[in-house]
Design a protein around this motif. Structure first.
Motif, PDB file in Angstrom:
ATOM      1  N   THR A 176       1.103  -1.192   0.012  1.00 62.29           N
ATOM      2  CA  THR A 176      -0.102   0.096   0.285  1.00 62.29           C
ATOM      3  C   THR A 176       0.967   1.188  -0.023  1.00 62.29           C
ATOM      4  OG1 THR A 176      -1.632  -1.117   1.291  1.00 62.29           O
ATOM      5  CG2 THR A 176      -1.862   1.128   1.134  1.00 62.29           C
ATOM      6  N   PRO A 177       0.750   2.009  -1.050  1.00 59.98           N
ATOM      7  CA  PRO A 177       1.704   3.295  -1.127  1.00 59.98           C
ATOM      8  C   PRO A 177       1.113   4.124   0.228  1.00 59.98           C
ATOM      9  CG  PRO A 177      -0.241   3.458  -2.689  1.00 59.98           C
ATOM     10  CD  PRO A 177      -0.079   2.177  -2.215  1.00 59.98           C
ATOM     11  N   TRP A 178       2.135   4.920   0.698  1.00 58.74           N
ATOM     12  CA  TRP A 178       1.997   5.983   1.821  1.00 58.74           C
ATOM     13  C   TRP A 178       2.895   7.086   1.496  1.00 58.74           C
ATOM     14  CZ3 TRP A 178      -1.362   4.708   5.243  1.00 58.74           C
ATOM     15  CH2 TRP A 178      -1.932   3.478   5.652  1.00 58.74           C
ATOM     16  N   GLY A 179       2.396   8.052   1.905  1.00 54.24           N
ATOM     17  CA  GLY A 179       3.179   9.523   2.002  1.00 54.24           C
ATOM     18  C   GLY A 179       3.150  10.049   0.707  1.00 54.24           C
ATOM     19  N   ASP A 180       4.468  10.598   0.349  1.00 53.98           N
ATOM     20  CA  ASP A 180       4.688  11.132  -0.956  1.00 53.98           C
ATOM     21  C   ASP A 180       4.344  10.305  -1.988  1.00 53.98           C
ATOM     22  OD1 ASP A 180       5.607  13.489  -2.023  1.00 53.98           O
ATOM     23  OD2 ASP A 180       7.661  12.485  -2.799  1.00 53.98           O
ATOM     24  N   ALA A 181       4.751   8.956  -1.905  1.00 52.80           N
ATOM     25  CA  ALA A 181       4.458   7.887  -3.087  1.00 52.80           C
ATOM     26  C   ALA A 181       2.843   7.922  -3.348  1.00 52.80           C
ATOM     27  CB  ALA A 181       4.985   6.626  -2.690  1.00 52.80           C
ATOM     28  N   LEU A 182       1.908   7.850  -2.471  1.00 56.01           N
ATOM     29  CA  LEU A 182       0.438   8.006  -2.394  1.00 56.01           C
ATOM     30  C   LEU A 182       0.259   9.244  -3.180  1.00 56.01           C
ATOM     31  CD1 LEU A 182      -2.273   6.608  -2.015  1.00 56.01           C
ATOM     32  CD2 LEU A 182      -2.072   7.534   0.397  1.00 56.01           C
ATOM     33  N   ASP A 183       0.553  10.198  -2.537  1.00 57.13           N
ATOM     34  CA  ASP A 183       0.371  11.645  -3.152  1.00 57.13           C
ATOM     35  C   ASP A 183       0.647  11.788  -4.456  1.00 57.13           C
ATOM     36  OD1 ASP A 183      -0.683  12.199  -0.733  1.00 57.13           O
ATOM     37  OD2 ASP A 183       1.184  13.562  -0.318  1.00 57.13           O
ATOM     38  N   LYS A 184       1.716  11.118  -4.923  1.00 53.08           N
ATOM     39  CA  LYS A 184       2.146  11.223  -6.395  1.00 53.08           C
ATOM     40  C   LYS A 184       1.328  10.373  -7.344  1.00 53.08           C
ATOM     41  CE  LYS A 184       7.032  12.732  -5.612  1.00 53.08           C
ATOM     42  NZ  LYS A 184       8.308  12.041  -5.870  1.00 53.08           N
ATOM     43  N   ILE A 185       0.910   9.130  -6.830  1.00 47.45           N
ATOM     44  CA  ILE A 185       0.246   8.278  -7.676  1.00 47.45           C
ATOM     45  C   ILE A 185      -1.177   8.794  -7.594  1.00 47.45           C
ATOM     46  CG2 ILE A 185      -0.525   5.928  -7.786  1.00 47.45           C
ATOM     47  CD1 ILE A 185       1.896   4.952  -6.512  1.00 47.45           C
ATOM     48  N   ARG A 186      -1.662   9.462  -6.686  1.00 48.08           N
ATOM     49  CA  ARG A 186      -3.011   9.864  -6.521  1.00 48.08           C
ATOM     50  C   ARG A 186      -3.268  11.182  -7.462  1.00 48.08           C
ATOM     51  NH1 ARG A 186      -4.590  11.945  -1.690  1.00 48.08           N
ATOM     52  NH2 ARG A 186      -6.776  12.395  -2.447  1.00 48.08           N
ATOM     53  N   ASP A 187      -2.283  11.861  -7.650  1.00 52.74           N
ATOM     54  CA  ASP A 187      -2.168  13.046  -8.450  1.00 52.74           C
ATOM     55  C   ASP A 187      -1.953  12.823  -9.917  1.00 52.74           C
ATOM     56  OD1 ASP A 187      -2.237  14.763  -6.127  1.00 52.74           O
ATOM     57  OD2 ASP A 187      -0.204  15.347  -6.283  1.00 52.74           O
ATOM     58  N   TYR A 188      -1.431  11.773 -10.018  1.00 53.57           N
ATOM     59  CA  TYR A 188      -1.161  11.259 -11.714  1.00 53.57           C
ATOM     60  C   TYR A 188      -2.383  10.603 -12.022  1.00 53.57           C
ATOM     61  CZ  TYR A 188       0.639   9.117 -15.834  1.00 53.57           C
ATOM     62  OH  TYR A 188       0.660   8.836 -16.928  1.00 53.57           O
ATOM     63  N   THR A 189      -2.849   9.858 -11.215  1.00 54.37           N
ATOM     64  CA  THR A 189      -4.049   9.133 -11.756  1.00 54.37           C
ATOM     65  C   THR A 189      -5.488   9.597 -11.489  1.00 54.37           C
ATOM     66  OG1 THR A 189      -4.377   7.662  -9.555  1.00 54.37           O
ATOM     67  CG2 THR A 189      -2.905   6.741 -11.227  1.00 54.37           C
ATOM     68  N   GLY A 190      -5.649  10.409 -10.659  1.00 48.95           N
ATOM     69  CA  GLY A 190      -6.814  11.042 -10.023  1.00 48.95           C
ATOM     70  C   GLY A 190      -7.884   9.961  -9.546  1.00 48.95           C
TER      71      GLY A 190
END
Length: 84
Positions: free
Chosen positions: A52-66
């Motif tokens: 499960t991605p956390w922190g910065d990685a989660l934010d970057k993936i969420r920003d990219y994918t929506g």
């Protein structure tokens, strides 16, 4: 006697929302990883439900994918819920 590997059973687990999104966009795991600043292995583990991605990685993936956070943090339940 020749040793063989057992046959792989088909997965009964539903596809991860990230995989569904990525395939709908016709992107490779490497393309998503490069865009998000993570490794291809991380994308693979997320899609397999092993990480499960956390922190910065989660934010970057969420920003990219929506995709919303629940698509990563509670992904199996996310797939079961009715869209609003």
């Amino acid at each position: 006697m020749l040793a063989t590997m057992p046959a792989r059973r088909p997965s009964t687990q539903p596809s991860h929302p990230l995989r569904l999104w990525r395939e709908a966009k016709n992107l490779s795991q490497q393309e998503v990883a490069d865009a998000c600043g993570v490794t291809q292995a991380m994308i693979s583990y997320i899609e397999a439900g092993k990480k499960t991605p956390w922190g910065d990685a989660l934010d970057k993936i969420r920003d990219y994918t929506g995709l919303p956070a629940d698509a990563f943090l509670r992904w199996q339940r996310f797939l079961e819920e009715e869209p609003n």
